[in-house]
Enzyme design. Structure first.
Site, PDB file in Angstrom:
ATOM      1  N   LYS A 112       0.871  -1.173  -0.057  1.00 48.11           N
ATOM      2  CA  LYS A 112      -0.064  -0.124  -0.162  1.00 48.11           C
ATOM      3  C   LYS A 112       0.942   1.315   0.042  1.00 48.11           C
ATOM      4  O   LYS A 112       1.563   1.583   1.041  1.00 48.11           O
ATOM      5  CB  LYS A 112      -0.987  -0.013   1.236  1.00 48.11           C
ATOM      6  CG  LYS A 112      -1.770   1.223   1.258  1.00 48.11           C
ATOM      7  CD  LYS A 112      -2.872   1.008   2.526  1.00 48.11           C
ATOM      8  CE  LYS A 112      -3.889   2.007   2.566  1.00 48.11           C
ATOM      9  NZ  LYS A 112      -3.415   3.424   2.567  1.00 48.11           N
ATOM     10  N   ARG A 133      -9.860  11.541  -6.675  1.00 45.43           N
ATOM     11  CA  ARG A 133     -10.707  10.827  -6.090  1.00 45.43           C
ATOM     12  C   ARG A 133     -11.867  11.911  -5.711  1.00 45.43           C
ATOM     13  O   ARG A 133     -12.861  11.620  -5.666  1.00 45.43           O
ATOM     14  CB  ARG A 133     -10.155   9.985  -5.071  1.00 45.43           C
ATOM     15  CG  ARG A 133     -11.052   9.177  -4.399  1.00 45.43           C
ATOM     16  CD  ARG A 133     -10.610   8.011  -3.281  1.00 45.43           C
ATOM     17  NE  ARG A 133     -10.772   8.943  -2.162  1.00 45.43           N
ATOM     18  CZ  ARG A 133     -11.598   8.522  -1.222  1.00 45.43           C
ATOM     19  NH1 ARG A 133     -12.576   7.766  -1.660  1.00 45.43           N
ATOM     20  NH2 ARG A 133     -11.718   9.305  -0.164  1.00 45.43           N
ATOM     21  N   GLU A 169      -1.910   5.101  -7.733  1.00 45.06           N
ATOM     22  CA  GLU A 169      -1.662   5.901  -6.642  1.00 45.06           C
ATOM     23  C   GLU A 169      -0.369   6.968  -7.432  1.00 45.06           C
ATOM     24  O   GLU A 169       0.453   6.520  -8.157  1.00 45.06           O
ATOM     25  CB  GLU A 169      -0.711   5.391  -5.789  1.00 45.06           C
ATOM     26  CG  GLU A 169      -0.977   5.897  -4.110  1.00 45.06           C
ATOM     27  CD  GLU A 169      -2.539   6.041  -3.718  1.00 45.06           C
ATOM     28  OE1 GLU A 169      -3.244   5.364  -4.154  1.00 45.06           O
ATOM     29  OE2 GLU A 169      -2.408   6.358  -2.433  1.00 45.06           O
ATOM     30  N   CYS A 403      22.436  36.340  20.719  1.00 46.89           N
ATOM     31  CA  CYS A 403      22.856  35.495  19.791  1.00 46.89           C
ATOM     32  C   CYS A 403      23.776  34.504  20.135  1.00 46.89           C
ATOM     33  O   CYS A 403      24.969  34.982  20.193  1.00 46.89           O
ATOM     34  CB  CYS A 403      22.982  36.222  18.482  1.00 46.89           C
ATOM     35  SG  CYS A 403      23.439  35.265  16.899  1.00 46.89           S
ATOM     36  N   CYS A 424      26.031  38.795  11.440  1.00 54.02           N
ATOM     37  CA  CYS A 424      26.173  37.591  12.204  1.00 54.02           C
ATOM     38  C   CYS A 424      26.695  36.500  11.325  1.00 54.02           C
ATOM     39  O   CYS A 424      26.139  36.206  10.245  1.00 54.02           O
ATOM     40  CB  CYS A 424      24.947  37.286  12.711  1.00 54.02           C
ATOM     41  SG  CYS A 424      24.766  35.721  13.608  1.00 54.02           S
TER      42      CYS A 424
HETATM   43  S1  IVH Z   1      -7.097  -0.707  -3.821  1.00 51.60           S
HETATM   44  C1  IVH Z   1     -12.069   0.576  -3.164  1.00 51.60           C
HETATM   45  N1  IVH Z   1      -4.658  -0.990  -3.699  1.00 51.60           N
HETATM   46  O1  IVH Z   1      -5.065   3.260  -0.318  1.00 51.60           O
HETATM   47  C2  IVH Z   1     -10.688   1.114  -2.932  1.00 51.60           C
HETATM   48  N2  IVH Z   1      -5.505   1.030  -2.782  1.00 51.60           N
HETATM   49  O2  IVH Z   1      -6.668   3.536   2.235  1.00 51.60           O
HETATM   50  C3  IVH Z   1      -9.629   0.228  -3.605  1.00 51.60           C
HETATM   51  N3  IVH Z   1      -3.695   2.626  -2.085  1.00 51.60           N
HETATM   52  O3  IVH Z   1      -7.813   4.992  -1.705  1.00 51.60           O
HETATM   53  C4  IVH Z   1      -8.224   0.521  -3.312  1.00 51.60           C
HETATM   54  N4  IVH Z   1      -2.147   1.136  -2.514  1.00 51.60           N
HETATM   55  O4  IVH Z   1      -5.412   5.446  -2.639  1.00 51.60           O
HETATM   56  C5  IVH Z   1      -5.834  -0.278  -3.407  1.00 51.60           C
HETATM   57  N5  IVH Z   1      -2.548  -1.487  -3.738  1.00 51.60           N
HETATM   58  C6  IVH Z   1      -3.458  -0.668  -3.465  1.00 51.60           C
HETATM   59  C7  IVH Z   1      -3.215   0.476  -3.166  1.00 51.60           C
HETATM   60  C8  IVH Z   1      -4.374   1.242  -2.613  1.00 51.60           C
HETATM   61  C9  IVH Z   1      -2.382   2.479  -2.160  1.00 51.60           C
HETATM   62  C10 IVH Z   1      -4.482   3.558  -1.581  1.00 51.60           C
HETATM   63  C11 IVH Z   1      -5.540   4.188  -2.469  1.00 51.60           C
HETATM   64  C12 IVH Z   1      -6.762   4.048  -1.456  1.00 51.60           C
HETATM   65  C13 IVH Z   1      -6.362   3.966   0.162  1.00 51.60           C
HETATM   66  C14 IVH Z   1      -7.194   3.358   0.877  1.00 51.60           C
END
Ligand code: IVH
Length: 663
Positions: A112, A133, A169, A403, A424
């Protein structure tokens, strides 16, 4: 014409292929020089035949006008968010709940990455829209900005997909985030709190040229609406996205057991620091689309996926002492010296406290145990004091009266304590370092600035523009070549800087990049600026009474230093400043022989030096050019022997004229 179109198509396709190998696959297939040459050829064709420009041409990635605001745009399929699992128990609980209903189910695990999500709409394989989004139903249309991101294909490798809304992302690497923040801090006095904010802020710039300069990456992790493709699992989707030209969330893994999921969660967490991008967990998804559909969603998030978050990057430590740093504007910043503590793989032993209000707000005392947070690669901060661990031997933090660098008396200005001594040493060294940064003077970094001040080669900011080659040679770590280089860099800057940069370098309180630009746009010339009036200043948007007074006070008190800078020969030019490396002679070894009609020999050598050349009196194999005047001497023969390129007087003047160094 047919030939031109054929060549044009070849160029677009080949350059796109090069971009894909370079940015997506990290595997360049062509040298930078060759790439630049082909790109110039492409731009030349597009300039002559604008009607044939293809929407996926690399030239379409930049060059859009800034807009006033973003338009709203709707997602065809709602863009949901994810529920979190905050520890291993919560992960296992979620997995078991799903498995209860679907016994033989497969999951897919992905990192993530922590950025900002974006949807890319491709119609017939061509990128049509990029939408943030937003609230999940509608976001902002940031298409022109998204087009500047090299990992976003303008055209998919497969064109006959009717429509696909690719989701992923937008990220900034930890390294680029650090660089961006250093630049923002020194130029605009602000920073982004974390890479996520930096990515979101950079994507939402009204001027796409700014987005283009921030090094953003797109990593695909899903789809919204699609038509004309057949896929039935997330695994197939990720592979397909990769084949279409995207970077995908990697490494990913299909598995079925709770244990495999926990192992992956632990493995990615242990490797967290080795990723180029900030990670805040893994995402667990049901692999089969059919089962995803039958599990469905709540209003906020899908039931088929969960974000397994990593623990926050927070630890405890103890404040051993409080020190003070003097910035370029004289602001004295308290810095907490900590018992070293490792947070997310980085040892933290100093934390800036920004100002004295924070010390009283958090009630910080020397000797206190504190919580320290370093969210990713972000500048660490003290979040709170653990008052339960106080022993009553803690000491109050005293604001400085003098200072720490020059011992002159300190004044209080709002939440800040300030050293108002312009000479300074710490303040001056920071100011010189800042000048090096904004004027892009290679070789004038922090340690050089400190040494210049320490050796008294620079006693005020104007002295930078009076440095001679022999002065620079006195610095430790500077030899002949490096001294010549820094000297040339300074001369090149003196040949012409914009009014905006000139205003910035003065270090007027509250005048960062944006205000300097507004002032330069209003006043156009240095004379007008130095004679500005209060009413003129407050007519500029963003400049109120306080800033206007700061500017007027600064000009009144510092006219001497401004004049000294201008007397050094530094030119403030209207419009485009001369690019330091654009000169034909930049960093080239040049020798002159014979008499020149327009210059004395010394004058010509001085001019060459000013525009970045390395003039010399004798020919060697390393000489790049010999300029030949009337009655040349033996140097001409030697140059021929060494195959040094020969430039006659007329050619020399032509080059100087074309670069604006000669009328
Ligand atoms: S799937 C329905 N996969 O994490 C939403 N999200 O905290 C499906 N994100 O809004 C999201 N890596 O911006 C998905 N491998 C990944 C991700 C990911 C980062 C972010 C994304 C999402 C947020 C949720």
């Amino acid at each position: 014409m047919e030939e031109v179109i054929k060549r044009y198509n070849e160029l677009v396709d080949f350059l796109n292929k090069c971009d894909h190998y370079y940015y997506v696959l990290d595997n360049p297939i062509i040298s930078d020089e060759e790439y630049d040459k082909l790109k110039l050829e492409l731009i030349d064709i597009e300039r002559k035949y604008p009607n044939i420009i293809r929407p996926d041409s690399p030239s379409q990635r930049v060059g859009f006008e800034p807009s006033k605001e973003f338009k709203e745009a709707y997602h065809v399929e709602k863009m949901l968010s994810l529920e979190n699992a905050n520890n291993e128990e919560e992960i296992i609980e979620w997995v078991r709940k799903i498995k209860k209903e679907y016994k033989d189910i497969r999951f897919i695990l992905e990192p993530k990455f922590d950025g900002t999500s974006l949807e890319l709409v491709y119609i017939g394989g061509i990128l049509k829209y990029a939408i943030t989004r937003g609230d999940g139903i509608k976001g902002e249309d940031v298409t022109n900005n998204a087009k500047t991101i090299k990992t976003i294909p303008l055209k998919l490798f497969e064109e006959n997909i009717k429509r696909i809304d690719v989701r992923g992302e937008v990220l900034i690497s930890k390294e680029d985030f650090k660089k961006l923040n250093e630049e923002l801090l020194s130029i605009e006095g602000r920073t982004f709190a974390n890479p996520r904010n930096a990515a979101a802020g950079s994507l939402r710039q009204l001027d796409p040229n700014i987005t283009a300069k921030r090094k953003l990456t797109f990593i695909a992790w899903g789809v919204g609406y699609y038509e004309g493709i057949e896929i039935s699992t997330q695994y197939e989707l990720l592979n397909m996205l990769s084949k279409l030209g995207f970077k995908v969330s990697h490494p990913f893994k299909v598995c079925k057991d709770e244990q495999e999921i926990i192992d992956f969660y632990r493995e990615i967490q242990s490797k967290r620091d080795s990723f180029l991008f900030e990670l805040d967990g893994i995402v667990i998804k049901v692999n089969e689309f059919e089962i995803q559909r039958s599990l469905g969603s709540t209003i906020r998030s899908p039931r088929w996926s969960i974000a397994a978050k990593f623990p926050a990057l927070e630890r405890t430590s103890r404040i051993i002492d409080i020190m003070y740093q003097v910035g370029r504007m004289g602001i004295i910043t308290p810095v907490a010296i900590l018992e070293p503590v490792e947070i997310g793989g980085v040892t933290v032993s100093r934390v800036s406290l920004h100002n004295f209000d924070i010390i009283s707000k958090l009630d910080i005392k020397i000797g206190d145990y504190v919580y320290v947070r370093r969210a990713g690669d972000v500048i660490p901060e003290i979040t709170s004091v653990i008052k339960e661990r106080r022993s009553n031997n803690e000491k109050e933090v005293q604001a400085p009266k003098y200072c720490p660098a020059c011992n002159s008396e300190v004044i209080k200005d709002g939440a800040y304590y300030k050293c108002i001594n312009l000479s300074c040493p710490e303040r001056l060294a920071n100011h010189i370092e800042y000048i090096g940064k904004i004027l892009e003077i290679e070789g004038l970094g922090k340690s050089t600035a400190q040494k210049l001040v320490e050796l008294k080669l620079v006693k005020d900011i104007a002295d930078i523009f009076y440095l001679e080659y022999h002065d620079i040679l006195k610095l430790p770590n500077f030899a002949e070549v490096s001294s010549r280089k820094l000297y040339n860099e300074i001369q090149k800057v003196k040949a012409g800087i914009s009014l905006e940069k000139f205003i910035m370098l003065l270090g007027i309180p509250s005048i960062g990049k944006a205000n300097a630009k507004a002032l330069a746009n209003k006043f156009k010339t240095i004379e007008n600026f130095l004679n500005c009036k209060f009413d003129e200043l407050i007519s500029i948007s963003g400049i109120g009474d306080e800033i206007a007074n700061n500017v007027l006070k600064f000009i009144m008190e510092n006219r001497g230093i401004v004049e000294k800078i201008l007397k050094s020969g530094l030119k403030v030019v209207n419009g485009e400043e001369k690019k330091k490396t654009s000169s034909f002679f930049y960093n080239k070894k040049v020798v002159i022989t014979g008499e020149l009609s327009q210059f004395k020999r010394e004058e010509a050598l001085k001019l060459l030096e000013t525009i970045g050349a390395i003039p010399s009196n004798s020919i060697s194999k390393k000489t790049d050019y010999l300029i030949v005047g009337k009655n040349p001497g033996s140097k001409l023969e030697k140059a021929k022997e060494y195959r040094v390129k020969i430039i006659n007087e007329e050619e020399f003047y032509e080059i100087l004229k074309s670069e604006g160094f000669l009328q």
